[in-house]
Design a protein around this motif. Structure first.
Motif, PDB file in Angstrom:
ATOM      1  N   VAL A  60     -33.275  28.409  72.556  1.00 44.70           N
ATOM      2  CA  VAL A  60     -32.074  28.228  74.035  1.00 44.70           C
ATOM      3  C   VAL A  60     -31.056  27.515  73.199  1.00 44.70           C
ATOM      4  O   VAL A  60     -30.360  28.310  73.737  1.00 44.70           O
ATOM      5  CB  VAL A  60     -32.866  28.054  75.222  1.00 44.70           C
ATOM      6  CG1 VAL A  60     -32.265  27.865  76.294  1.00 44.70           C
ATOM      7  CG2 VAL A  60     -33.968  28.766  75.015  1.00 44.70           C
ATOM      8  N   TYR A  69     -32.508  34.258  78.220  1.00 47.55           N
ATOM      9  CA  TYR A  69     -32.242  33.524  79.818  1.00 47.55           C
ATOM     10  C   TYR A  69     -33.790  34.613  80.034  1.00 47.55           C
ATOM     11  O   TYR A  69     -34.800  33.299  80.758  1.00 47.55           O
ATOM     12  CB  TYR A  69     -31.135  34.560  80.527  1.00 47.55           C
ATOM     13  CG  TYR A  69     -30.155  33.196  80.820  1.00 47.55           C
ATOM     14  CD1 TYR A  69     -30.371  32.230  80.738  1.00 47.55           C
ATOM     15  CD2 TYR A  69     -29.356  34.136  80.064  1.00 47.55           C
ATOM     16  CE1 TYR A  69     -29.336  31.180  81.287  1.00 47.55           C
ATOM     17  CE2 TYR A  69     -27.323  33.056  80.272  1.00 47.55           C
ATOM     18  CZ  TYR A  69     -28.436  31.847  80.556  1.00 47.55           C
ATOM     19  OH  TYR A  69     -27.209  31.065  80.935  1.00 47.55           O
ATOM     20  N   VAL A 112     -37.483  20.437  78.385  1.00 48.78           N
ATOM     21  CA  VAL A 112     -36.461  19.941  79.096  1.00 48.78           C
ATOM     22  C   VAL A 112     -36.158  19.366  79.512  1.00 48.78           C
ATOM     23  O   VAL A 112     -37.055  19.037  80.747  1.00 48.78           O
ATOM     24  CB  VAL A 112     -37.507  21.248  80.351  1.00 48.78           C
ATOM     25  CG1 VAL A 112     -36.635  21.468  80.911  1.00 48.78           C
ATOM     26  CG2 VAL A 112     -38.140  22.884  79.488  1.00 48.78           C
ATOM     27  N   LEU A 128     -36.759  32.290  78.604  1.00 44.92           N
ATOM     28  CA  LEU A 128     -36.542  30.268  79.165  1.00 44.92           C
ATOM     29  C   LEU A 128     -37.082  30.214  80.127  1.00 44.92           C
ATOM     30  O   LEU A 128     -38.251  29.478  80.712  1.00 44.92           O
ATOM     31  CB  LEU A 128     -35.248  30.529  78.934  1.00 44.92           C
ATOM     32  CG  LEU A 128     -35.009  28.903  79.956  1.00 44.92           C
ATOM     33  CD1 LEU A 128     -35.857  27.730  79.229  1.00 44.92           C
ATOM     34  CD2 LEU A 128     -33.514  28.144  79.971  1.00 44.92           C
ATOM     35  N   THR A 131     -37.325  25.341  72.706  1.00 43.59           N
ATOM     36  CA  THR A 131     -36.034  24.298  73.604  1.00 43.59           C
ATOM     37  C   THR A 131     -34.372  24.348  72.359  1.00 43.59           C
ATOM     38  O   THR A 131     -32.814  25.204  73.028  1.00 43.59           O
ATOM     39  CB  THR A 131     -35.984  23.457  74.166  1.00 43.59           C
ATOM     40  OG1 THR A 131     -36.447  23.104  73.553  1.00 43.59           O
ATOM     41  CG2 THR A 131     -36.837  23.244  75.611  1.00 43.59           C
TER      42      THR A 131
END
Length: 415
Positions: A171, A212, A233, A215, A168
């Motif tokens: 990302v 993307y 998340v 993820l 995370t």
């Protein structure tokens, strides 16, 4: 004499050694997980490993976390995860940027550590405004991202909290960014004619697309435990994803649509929050800006969500129809998302036929006066709503409805 006595007394241990003995160094390293990790540390992690071993620090610069670190992470995740999305930012490229070994070249016992190192390598964000800049480094990062995607897709053991946090953070560093704010007053007419414009293409898409995809694979992976992953998340992370729906690049919005839908399906605890956050985007769009690139994609997600609403409909859902969906007919650029909006409206009427009167009166309230093409769209939506309308509801609204239809028949644009 007094000096000699004091000289024989044992000295008090230093403050730093006291902290290390109690493991407080791990707390400081936990806070550093949210700080920038430069690429130089990737090359120095091996050479500096000998000096770092005696220390109680929880993590070398970009190396794997040891057992002390994982324990500290688990005990402190509630304090730090809420700020991951806001604190993790892009790291500019500086110093030496070298590729790491392939997953095929290391034993299975080292793959988890290599996974974390590769994620750290991908924190670095390159400038794509100059196509000739950092070509070698950009290719190294692209290949590393592809390897990470393959690893996430093929891993056969559950992701631990350290891996979830690092995924995370990587990302967030690559995706979460602020788009330039246009002058809304001068952009409304341009937005209305956006179908005739060339679609905007983000020059960084070669990297963004793979992030993307990573993820998406992480969210849908059976090895991602939603009960643990919800700590990373989390609400700030979801809000940052929603902010990206305003991207000019349609390719990005398509990925976001799929990812948010998957998050909504997997993380049941986040569902009310996601619906409320989307509502707030609609409210700001309707009553303040009338400018947002992702309304159609958000409505498409909601169309699927509404389709899954249990009966009888909750009052919260009915309020969403009245306060958000029906007023979405007001903006001048409604043609950009009318197909998705019409589907959501029709879903509500098919779920609960008693809402037909509310929907029809709402359409009449926002009926266009001078825009004939918008009027044709309203007539098409009205036809779909009437097909699902029962006699009792039709009788309640038929007088104002036929008055409006009469005005349409008398219009100079009627053929």
């Amino acid at each position: 004499m007094i000096k000699q006595i004091f000289g024989k007394l044992p000295r008090k241990p230093s403050k730093s050694s006291h902290n290390d003995s109690n493991g407080d160094g791990g707390v400081h390293d936990n806070s550093s997980l949210n700080s920038a990790l430069g690429p130089n540390s990737l090359n120095n992690s091996k050479s500096g490993s000998a000096s770092s071993k005696p220390s109680n620090s929880s993590r070398s610069n970009n190396g794997p976390l040891n057992s002390h670190s994982s324990t500290s992470n688990k005990s402190n995740h509630g304090k730090k995860t809420a700020s991951l999305a806001s604190q993790a930012g892009p790291i500019s490229a500086s110093g030496v940027y070298e590729a790491l070994p392939s997953f095929r070249d290391v034993p299975s016992s080292e793959k988890q550590n290599l996974f974390l190192k590769k994620l750290s390598l991908c924190y670095v964000v390159f400038d794509f405004s100059d196509p000739s800049k950092n070509l070698r480094e950009k290719e190294i990062k692209r290949q590393t991202l592809l390897e990470l995607v393959d690893y996430i897709s093929s891993v056969s053991s559950k992701f631990n909290e350290v891996a979830m946090q690092e995924v995370t953070r990587m990302v967030a560093a690559n995706l979460f960014r602020t788009f330039p704010s246009p002058n809304h007053d001068s952009k409304i007419l341009e937005m209305y004619d956006m179908e005739d414009e060339e679609p905007a293409m983000d020059p960084a898409w070669p990297h963004l697309q793979i992030v993307y995809e990573l993820l998406l694979r992480f969210v849908v992976s059976p090895e991602t435990d939603a009960k643990l992953a919800k700590r990373y998340v989390d609400h700030p992370f979801v809000l940052k994803l929603l902010d990206l729906f305003d991207s000019d690049d349609q390719r990005e919005r398509e990925y976001l649509k799929t990812i948010l839908h998957r998050i909504y399906g997997k993380f049941m605890v986040h569902r009310p929050f996601i619906r409320k956050a989307i509502n707030n985007i609609f409210y700001r769009f309707i009553f303040e800006t009338e400018k947002h690139n992702g309304i159609a994609e958000l409505l498409e997600i909601l169309g699927s969500i509404i389709n899954g609403f249990a009966l009888p409909l909750k009052e919260e859902h009915k309020l969403f129809l009245v306060r958000a969906l029906i007023p979405l007919h007001k903006p001048k650029c409604v043609s950009m998302y009318h197909q998705q909006l019409s589907y959501c409206i029709t879903q509500f009427v098919e779920k609960d036929f008693k809402l037909a009167d509310t929907v029809i009166r709402g359409l009449l309230k926002y009926w266009p006066v001078t825009n004939s093409s918008k009027e044709v769209m309203f007539l098409g939506e009205l036809e779909e709503v009437l097909e699902a309308t029962q006699t009792a509801e039709f009788q309640r609204c038929m007088v104002p409805l036929f008055r409006q239809i009469g005005r349409c028949l008398n219009s100079l644009h009627f053929q």
